[in-house]
Design an enzyme around this catalytic site. Structure first.
Site: not given
Length: 511
Positions: A215, A257
């Site tokens: 990720e 994020c």
């Protein structure tokens, strides 16, 4: 409930109760180690972690229950299922900022440890529930809080009669971390960090063929559509959208994020959004949430990216963007040692500008104008990233709904929130991205199953009565014409018509 499922649920339940009873301690530690505000700690640390725990308690056992799979005509006497079994010892490298001695910092694209509690507890919850042990390599910048947060999981294990050594966290320098990521006894790695570091982790894990869920960063867009019939969106609805955009951009000082990195608005929405954002961003209060109550934006974890951020803002202005406010580091008069960046609004940005392409991970709101739905989709897809995304628009007509669904379908991202921000994560849908944002998924069913060995099992439906038997002509040593018999078996099993299947039977018996 199966006794194993009961014990698996007992551990997250203990953790859930501890968190709810000790929210202030967890919030305090997060604020001390990351600089975020208390509200950011509640929403970004507590809320998402207890949601993951509650989802795991309520739905985790079902996600891991053996699943029946269909059979076929030839194998009608077989029963198929898929099982998800523990891998053993798994690892998580969360919010890893530093790459190697030769690559000390790749700012600002490296992910800072802006969620020290959630990013550590999340992998631990999934690992324990799937029956694995876990080692978490936490960020060097949040070593203090990571030790405290790890003790919560270890305490729950002890209380439930398990060894606390099923969970370990460690803090080390990059040259030492390679020993973990390449170790042959590690069965799976979850990596949360930057693209340059991901290459190093993946290469290290490849030595032992260890699978990695990656990720990475994002450049998430919030696309705001105009009504196709020319109607104006109500003031109340625009206020709602702008409030969500503010939260999406400035939560945790932009160190998120799946934070909103780009606001992409069609012409009528663009003008109103800029007018409404301007006074709200100018009014944001920067400071320490530990010393003051009325703080909107806290400190950043580090000032390593500040020079690059200032350069990107200056370059955008040089190319025609308008700096409405902010744009540089802030020397706080009360907290001179803090890493503060001014809440920033930059308008008239175009997708060709570097600031619209690089992940900023900072309290910076950039607004881009889209001339049409096609243009909005093109802008949203114009970066190397594809993590999350958001689309806002009217729902008052079939044409408006069609535009919303079209943008949802055509945005290249792992997650899309419609008329909202980041709610896919708040409901434990699978989390992850495409393109430069990584691969693999955590959270939800996919996240739990990703930490398991997916085992296919095929057994006799009626053991002792019907089982596999090799036709005489295909048994070793095979007879002449065995290939024709084999073709007959195929046609019996997969013929598209009764005639084809009858022909297959004739081949099998040599007629």
């Amino acid at each position: 409930m199966h006794i194993l499922a009961y014990h698996l649920q007992l551990i997250p339940l203990k953790v859930l109760r501890y968190i709810l009873d000790h929210q202030d301690d967890i919030i305090q530690a997060a604020c001390l180690d990351s600089g975020k505000t208390r509200v950011d700690a509640v929403l970004g640390e507590i809320f998402v972690t207890v949601e993951k725990l509650k989802w795991t308690i309520n739905h985790g056992e079902k996600a891991l229950r053996p699943e029946s799979r269909p059979t076929n005509f030839l194998m009608f006497y077989k029963k198929n299922e898929v099982r998800w079994e523990p891998l053993g010892v798994v690892a998580a490298c969360v919010s890893w900022k530093y790459a190697s001695p030769s690559l000390p910092i790749v700012a600002p694209t490296d992910v800072s440890p802006s969620y020290p509690f959630h990013n550590l507890l999340g992998p631990v919850i999934s690992a324990l529930f799937t029956g694995n042990a876990i080692i978490v390599k936490n960020s060097e910048q949040t070593a203090w809080s990571s030790a405290f947060y790890t003790s919560i999981a270890r305490g729950a294990l002890t209380a439930c009669g398990y060894s606390p050594d099923l969970v370990h966290s460690l803090t080390c320098w990059p040259q030492t971390a390679d020993h973990l990521t390449s170790h042959p006894r590690i069965s799976h790695i979850t990596f949360i960090g930057s693209k340059p570091v991901a290459h190093l982790v993946a290469a290290s894990a490849a030595k032992a063929l260890t699978p990695v869920c990656v990720e990475l960063g994002g450049k998430d867009a919030a696309v705001v559509l105009d009504a196709p019939d020319g109607r104006e969106t109500s003031q109340g609805e625009m206020n709602r959208v702008v409030s969500i955009i503010m939260r999406g951009v400035f939560q945790s000082a932009g160190q998120n994020c799946i934070g909103i990195e780009r606001v992409v608005a069609m012409p009528r929405a663009y003008t109103r959004i800029v007018e409404m954002l301007t006074p709200r961003i100018k009014a944001l209060r920067v400071g320490s949430a530990l010393a003051e109550d009325n703080i909107d934006v806290g400190a950043m974890i580090s000032d390593a990216s500040f020079s690059k951020l200032e350069s990107l803002v200056a370059d955008a202005v040089k190319q025609g963007a308008t700096l409405v406010c902010g744009g540089s580091r802030y020397q706080h008069p009360k907290y001179p040692q803090g890493h503060y960046f001014q809440p920033t609004l930059l308008t008239e940005v175009t997708k060709e500008m570097q600031i619209a392409q690089e992940e900023l991970f900072a309290p910076v709101c950039i607004v881009l104008r889209a001339e049409s739905v096609n243009d909005a989709i093109a802008i949203a897809n114009s970066t190397i990233y594809g993590l999350g995304s958001n689309v806002f628009g009217p729902t008052s007509s079939a044409a408006a709904m069609a535009n919303l669904y079209r943008v949802t379908n055509e945005m290249k991202a792992g997650m899309v929130a419609v008329n909202d921000f980041a709610v896919t994560y708040a409901t434990q849908l699978p989390f992850g991205g495409v393109k430069g944002s990584g691969y693999g998924r955590f959270a939800g069913e996919e996240g739990l199953r990703g930490l398991c060995n997916t085992k296919a099992v095929c057994v006799d439906r009626w053991p002792g009565w019907i089982s596999t038997s090799i036709p005489g002509g295909l048994d070793y040593p095979m007879k002449k014409g065995a290939a024709e018999i084999g073709k007959g078996v195929v046609e019996v099993g997969y013929g598209e018509s009764i005639g084809r299947r009858i022909g297959g039977v004739r081949k099998m018996i040599g007629v």
